[in-house]
Write an enzyme that holds these catalytic residues in place. Structure first.
Site, mmCIF file in Angstrom:
data_model
loop_
_atom_site.group_PDB
_atom_site.id
_atom_site.type_symbol
_atom_site.label_atom_id
_atom_site.label_comp_id
_atom_site.label_asym_id
_atom_site.label_seq_id
_atom_site.Cartn_x
_atom_site.Cartn_y
_atom_site.Cartn_z
ATOM 1 N N GLN A 10 38.374 83.528 34.722
ATOM 2 C CA GLN A 10 38.318 84.349 33.519
ATOM 3 C C GLN A 10 39.361 85.449 33.578
ATOM 4 O O GLN A 10 39.949 85.724 34.611
ATOM 5 C CB GLN A 10 36.919 84.967 33.381
ATOM 6 C CG GLN A 10 36.493 85.767 34.597
ATOM 7 C CD GLN A 10 34.982 85.935 34.691
ATOM 8 O OE1 GLN A 10 34.275 85.685 33.731
ATOM 9 N NE2 GLN A 10 34.496 86.354 35.837
ATOM 10 N N HIS B 236 20.626 97.532 31.755
ATOM 11 C CA HIS B 236 20.294 97.053 33.103
ATOM 12 C C HIS B 236 18.887 97.453 33.546
ATOM 13 O O HIS B 236 18.243 96.719 34.283
ATOM 14 C CB HIS B 236 21.378 97.491 34.102
ATOM 15 C CG HIS B 236 22.672 96.769 33.875
ATOM 16 N ND1 HIS B 236 23.782 97.362 33.298
ATOM 17 C CD2 HIS B 236 23.006 95.471 34.075
ATOM 18 C CE1 HIS B 236 24.749 96.473 33.182
ATOM 19 N NE2 HIS B 236 24.309 95.312 33.649
ATOM 20 N N ASP C 46 28.891 92.544 38.154
ATOM 21 C CA ASP C 46 29.238 93.973 38.088
ATOM 22 C C ASP C 46 28.351 94.810 39.007
ATOM 23 O O ASP C 46 28.619 95.991 39.233
ATOM 24 C CB ASP C 46 29.152 94.484 36.641
ATOM 25 C CG ASP C 46 27.820 94.146 35.984
ATOM 26 O OD1 ASP C 46 26.810 94.038 36.697
ATOM 27 O OD2 ASP C 46 27.800 93.982 34.742
ATOM 28 N N ASP D 170 27.408 84.891 41.849
ATOM 29 C CA ASP D 170 28.326 85.035 40.721
ATOM 30 C C ASP D 170 29.529 84.147 40.979
ATOM 31 O O ASP D 170 30.069 84.113 42.077
ATOM 32 C CB ASP D 170 28.755 86.502 40.565
ATOM 33 C CG ASP D 170 29.526 86.730 39.269
ATOM 34 O OD1 ASP D 170 28.992 87.399 38.379
ATOM 35 O OD2 ASP D 170 30.665 86.222 39.135
ATOM 36 N N ASP E 178 29.185 78.431 41.369
ATOM 37 C CA ASP E 178 28.544 78.147 40.095
ATOM 38 C C ASP E 178 27.028 78.145 40.320
ATOM 39 O O ASP E 178 26.526 77.490 41.238
ATOM 40 C CB ASP E 178 29.020 76.790 39.598
ATOM 41 C CG ASP E 178 28.407 76.413 38.263
ATOM 42 O OD1 ASP E 178 29.118 76.495 37.262
ATOM 43 O OD2 ASP E 178 27.212 76.049 38.224
ATOM 44 N N ALA E 179 26.295 78.893 39.477
ATOM 45 C CA ALA E 179 24.862 79.089 39.725
ATOM 46 C C ALA E 179 24.109 77.767 39.759
ATOM 47 O O ALA E 179 23.202 77.568 40.576
ATOM 48 C CB ALA E 179 24.275 79.996 38.657
ATOM 49 N N ASP F 115 21.844 87.214 34.423
ATOM 50 C CA ASP F 115 22.744 88.086 33.659
ATOM 51 C C ASP F 115 24.086 87.383 33.453
ATOM 52 O O ASP F 115 25.129 87.865 33.887
ATOM 53 C CB ASP F 115 22.913 89.410 34.421
ATOM 54 C CG ASP F 115 23.587 90.480 33.563
ATOM 55 O OD1 ASP F 115 23.674 90.284 32.336
ATOM 56 O OD2 ASP F 115 24.022 91.500 34.121
#
Lengths: 511, 546
Positions: free
Chosen positions: A236, A266, A290, A310, A344-345, A362
């Site tokens: 990204q 959050h 984040d 993530d 990758d989740a 998230d």
């Protein structure tokens, strides 16, 4: 010194450069407009006719051919050299890209059209006419051959369009500068010319080295605040901007948080599941690179292990190391209880059999098929197998106001995967009304209490999150499955252009 | 004036290196170097041994007694092996000439993802095809049944959305029919074509049988349907007034995709079968597709795992000799190993011949001198399959990467991304590129296939992908190429219902036949059906005796 062979070398170089500019314009136009046959035809047509205009104009130059030739070279160097960056920028900024395209092509064509007639007139002093025409044209055509071979084989694959155009600009500038020596006897004010030549060379070289800057320049317009950090990872484009109110993170142009009000988001993502679950020893966070949801989890009592998965190491590294962000997440990634995984989740869930008490999801909004799969029944079923029987899950579910169908599609999908779900929502000024889902494999009650000392949530507010206003109420939707990806389509329909700052034009990538 | 510079010197000076003209032709600068890779070709040498090889002499004491020998380890052979195992018969030996079983459903492995070498999906069968549903149930792919009793497949096994995209003038569009830029007339013809297909989906003969269904032998043999076999699909399109170029392209693509033939070369029966057989009832969407990263290699692995008998690979069967022994039919099987070792002799009660029928011409002893009628009607198409290993995803415009990625008006079928079904959406991937060679004469296609070699076909794949992805060349790290000489049976007009095919399924002196070519359609479902049928025949025959 006999300068004639060297002047023929000039013919060759300028012929090569001339064709390269034409190829650049045609290629770039086909890249950004598609339909390469049309783009190449029109670019070549405009270019050739402009060369005719240039040739005709040369007839109106009656003296000082040498000086004219050098001026033209420097002009071509600038215009041709900067043609690709200019065209890229104009595509990002102008709605009249065609005008810019044909304007630039015409201007370059005209200048290139002037080159050979001028050079032939310079050379005619040393050669008889037959010899001159034969050799000049021969070198011209060889140059064309060189360009047409180099362009697809070496230049575009190795240098890219922007650097190719800058490089040939440099060649034109070099020819001009060199000309100030070759043609010195015919020139006046030679030092001034030379200085300009050097300036053009320096300018083009600088841009050649910093060619990446053009991506950033084109990007600045997309964001309302100054860009303080940007990088492109394999996954990204990560951009951070700063405004008076704080700083913002964008992934692929979509706002992820604003430091001014991210706590509302959050706290709402993390505390309801923490409050609803009987145990909070083992926590899993999917997405959330984040570190802000992680911050909330780590501040809660009884958390022994947190695994954060993530996809993008560039994102988690930034959150750990970029000072403003690391401060905002209170150096969460340095906590010994935290394990960070970049995977990758869905693949990670397939590969790792451990089970968790609390799961926070998230992910960015489902604006692409690769994100959409992380909201499917298949994904939630897989996740369920990684949860303890009484575990609690919270999911960020995009806005129930802007994309109500998409929101309820996620709720429907969670239920189809066997979860018991309490939908809830919160107002985050930077985002608008934001939706979440609280879910568990077993029936469970809405949480009643949150810890003291939170900035946004207290017990009363917590209750209110679960009250659904009429305009956000349930809608019937399809279940989002891997084989239908209904959610991505709902989402695309709902988010109109500019509904949200910097929304990504998903589904396409820049060349 | 002095001697002018020679062209070569000038160009060399320009380039800084003497590359372009000095060694033109062999120079590295002429073309960027082709990524490395290997030629994987089906073992043409081992296979062609069946034609030239004198059957070996086998000493009396070296003959092994095996109740059943299965010749060929493609889907038909493996399905027969599984079925025999289910019927409590593990007393068989399967002989396969390649180093591994699987036929055109074989697959490869890489650290990133497994990938197909040929067939790569099966339309999810409805309850009507109970044996096949049972196979998928056995694989854990069926999670229940809906109100209509139709099987419900687990979503992970169904082709992940988005399924297909098509490249046209610089941009990718969703779907396989090029809807972008279609004129009202194109759209009207497309709708009318769908109606025509739906008419065939709803059609039933006087015995209530569908016109087109899978397996095809369950469908109607009414002349209203079978007469479609007498014309080509292109002719059928023309007689129905379909002249929309994009519709005709879609139909031509379908013919090349499933049969390796242009629409002018394909029986209209087969062409309509493609569109009508995979839809349960008129107006419905066609059945979803079951697929795996490694394609039908997953099915090969499962069938193998269910086969309790012995599977011997690297053995080319060169002779099948039916003999009478004590009043009983036997078949003496001779096979030679690819590595040149000891020949093998097996005496079988029954043989299941699960190789393509043309092989029988060279292998079945009585056929060498008097081949059965119609054997020459069985013709097979040649295919090139290239696997491109990319270190990252190439750039694109428009609709994102799908499972199947088709280039409009290309002679290839485009490429399939193996990572799609695996759920890997970033980073390295493997693209499988398919090219059927649709020459009028299969022999010429095969010559072209072999003449090409890896370099030519790899270059062809790269050149084509570069149209849609200009940066692909710089991302490809390896290109392996498979040359399939006899990839699939060709359903040309007249073949399907001309008679030769129907007779071919009859057993011949202890040899039972099982191959998708008996259906005239190279489909997994057909191969599976014939494998089961032949295994059932053999088991019944042995039962009667024992």
């Amino acid at each position: 010194m006999n300068r004639t062979p060297l002047l023929f070398l000039n013919v060759l170089i300028i012929a090569t450069c001339g064709l390269v500019y034409e190829l650049i314009a045609g290629t770039l136009a086909s890249y950004v407009l598609g339909d390469s046959v049309t783009q190449f035809s029109t670019c070549i047509g405009v270019y050739l006719s402009a060369m005719g205009v240039g040739a005709w104009l040369s007839g109106h130059i009656h003296r000082g051919e040498a000086r004219c030739f050098i001026e033209v070279e420097l002009g071509v160097a600038l215009l041709g050299g900067f043609s690709a960056p200019l065209l890229f920028l104009s595509f990002a900024r102008l709605s009249w890209f065609h005008v810019a395209l044909y304007g630039i092509v015409f201007a370059i064509g005209t200048l290139v059209g002037l080159e050979l007639p001028l050079l032939m007139r310079i050379l005619k002093k040393d050669l008889d006419f037959e010899d001159l025409v034969a050799r000049v044209l021969a070198f011209d055509y060889i140059g064309a051959l060189a360009a047409s071979l180099l362009f697809p084989i070496l230049l575009v694959p190795r240098l890219g369009l922007v650097r190719t155009s800058l490089m040939f600009g440099l060649l034109n500038a070099a020819v001009g500068l060199w000309g100030t020596w070759l043609l010195e006897p015919q020139l006046r004010g030679v030092n001034w010319l030379r200085a300009r030549g050097v300036l053009v060379l320096v300018l083009l070289s600088a841009c050649f080295i910093k060619a990446d800057i053009f991506t950033t320049l084109a990007e600045d317009d997309l964001y309302s605040d100054p860009v303080v950090y940007s990088t492109t990872s394999p996954y990204q484009r990560i951009v951070m901007t700063r405004s008076d109110a704080g700083f913002q993170l964008y992934l692929n142009g979509a706002l992820q948080f604003n430091s001014a009000d991210e706590y509302r988001y959050h706290e709402s993502l993390a505390h309801p599941p923490l409050a609803a679950s009987r145990s909070r020893k083992k926590v899993l966070i999917l997405g959330g690179g984040d570190g802000l949801a992680l911050r909330e989890v780590l501040a809660s009592d009884g958390v022994e292990q947190v695994t954060l998965v993530d996809l993008d190491p560039a994102m988690t590294n930034l959150s750990e190391q970029f000072p403003p962000l690391a401060e905002l997440n209170r150096h969460a990634f340095e906590d010994p209880r935290v394990t960070t995984v970049n995977r990758d989740a869905m693949i990670w869930l397939e590969e790792n059999p451990g089970r968790f008490d609390i799961v926070l999801i998230d992910f960015p909004d489902p604006n692409s098929f690769s994100l959409g799969k992380l909201y499917t029944r298949g994904f939630y079923r897989l996740l369920r197998r990684r949860m303890m029987d009484e575990a609690v899950l919270s999911v960020q579910c995009t806005s129930p106001l802007f994309s109500r169908t998409a929101y309820w599609c996620i709720i429907t999908t969670l239920r189809a995967a066997g979860f018991h779900v309490h939908p809830y929502h919160v107002a985050v000024p930077s985002f608008g009304i934001w939706g979440f889902a609280l879910a568990s494999p077993v029936p469970f009650d809405q949480p009643q209490q949150v810890p003291d000392g939170l900035r946004f949530l207290n017990d009363e507010v917590l209750q209110s999150l679960f009250v659904i206003p009429n305009d956000l109420g349930p809608l019937e939707t399809e279940v989002n499955r891997l084989d239908n990806q209904s959610l991505v389509r709902y989402y695309e329909l709902a988010w109109w252009e500019d509904a949200r700052p910097g929304k990504a034009a998903s589904g396409s990538t820049a060349w | 004036m002095s001697q002018p510079l020679s062209r070569r010197e000038v160009i060399a000076a320009l380039l800084g290196t003497p590359v372009l003209l000095t060694g033109c032709g062999e120079s590295a600068a002429k073309n960027p170097p082709l990524p490395p890779g290997k030629l994987v070709g089906a073992s043409a040498k081992a296979g062609h041994r069946t034609r030239t090889h004198q059957p070996p002499e086998i000493a009396d004491e070296d003959w092994e007694q095996v109740p059943v020998v299965i010749v060929g380890g493609g889907i038909a052979g493996l399905s027969a092996a599984r079925q025999l195992s289910r019927l409590e018969r593990s007393d068989y030996v399967l002989l396969e000439l390649e180093p591994e079983a699987g036929g055109t459903s074989r697959s490869g492995t890489s650290p990133v993802v497994d990938y197909p070498w040929g067939a790569h999906y099966v339309p999810a069968p409805g309850k009507a095809n109970a044996p096949l549903v049972e196979l998928f149930r056995e694989m854990g792919l069926v999670e229940g049944t809906d109100e209509a009793g139709e099987p419900v497949y687990v979503e992970e096994a169904l082709c992940r959305d988005p399924e297909e995209r098509i490249f046209y003038r610089g941009t990718w569009y969703e779907g396989r029919y090029l809807a972008a830029g279609a004129s009202p007339e194109d759209q009207a013809q497309y709708d009318r074509f769908r109606e025509e297909v739906d008419r065939w989906v709803a059609w039933r003969d006087d015995r209530g049988r569908r016109a087109f269904t899978i397996p095809m032998s369950v469908g109607s043999d009414d002349s209203t349907v079978t007469s479609l076999d007498q014309i080509s699909m292109a002719d059928w399109m023309a007689t129905h007034g379909f002249d929309s170029p994009r519709l005709n392209w879609l139909v031509d693509y379908a013919c090349r995709d499933d049969y390796g033939l242009r629409s002018q070369q394909t029986s209209a029966w087969a062409g309509l079968f493609y569109f009508a057989a995979r839809t349960n009832s008129a107006g419905e969407e066609s059945q979803p597709l079951l697929t795996w990263p490694e394609g039908n290699g997953r099915l090969v692995a499962h069938l193998r795992s269910q086969s309790k008998g012995e599977i011997r690979t690297g053995l080319t069967v060169v002779d099948l000799e039916p003999v009478e022994h004590d009043g009983r039919q036997q078949v003496r099987v001779k096979a030679v190993p690819a590595d040149g070792g000891q020949s093998v002799g097996l005496i079988a009660e029954r043989v299941i011949f699960a190789a393509p029928r043309f092989v029988g011409r060279h292998v079945i002893a009585p056929w060498r001198n008097s081949p059965p009628e119609g054997l020459e009607d069985f013709q097979y198409g040649a295919w090139v399959v290239a696997n491109l290993f990319l270190r990252d995803r190439p750039a694109w415009r428009g609709f994102p990467l799908c499972w199947d990625n088709v280039i409009y008006e290309s002679s290839s079928l485009g490429y399939v991304a193996a990572t799609h079904q695996r759920g890997l959406d970033h980073g390295p991937t493997v693209f499988t590129w398919y090219l059927p060679l649709c020459d009028e004469l299969p022999v010429e296609a095969r010559q072209q296939l072999l003449d090409g070699g890896r370099e030519i076909w790899a270059e062809a794949a790269l050149a084509e992908l570069s149209l849609a992805h200009p940066d692909v060349r710089s991302l490809v790290e390896r290109i392996d190429v498979m040359l399939w000489g006899h990839a699939m049976i060709l359903p040309r007009p007249g073949f399907l219902w001309g008679g030769a095919r129907q007779q071919a399924a009859e057993p011949f002196r202890g040899i039972h036949f099982a191959h998708s070519d008996l259906s005239g359609l190279a489909l997994f479902e057909e191969a599976f059906h014939h494998g089961l049928r032949a295994a059932d025949e053999v088991a019944a025959a042995l039962k009667t005796w024992n």
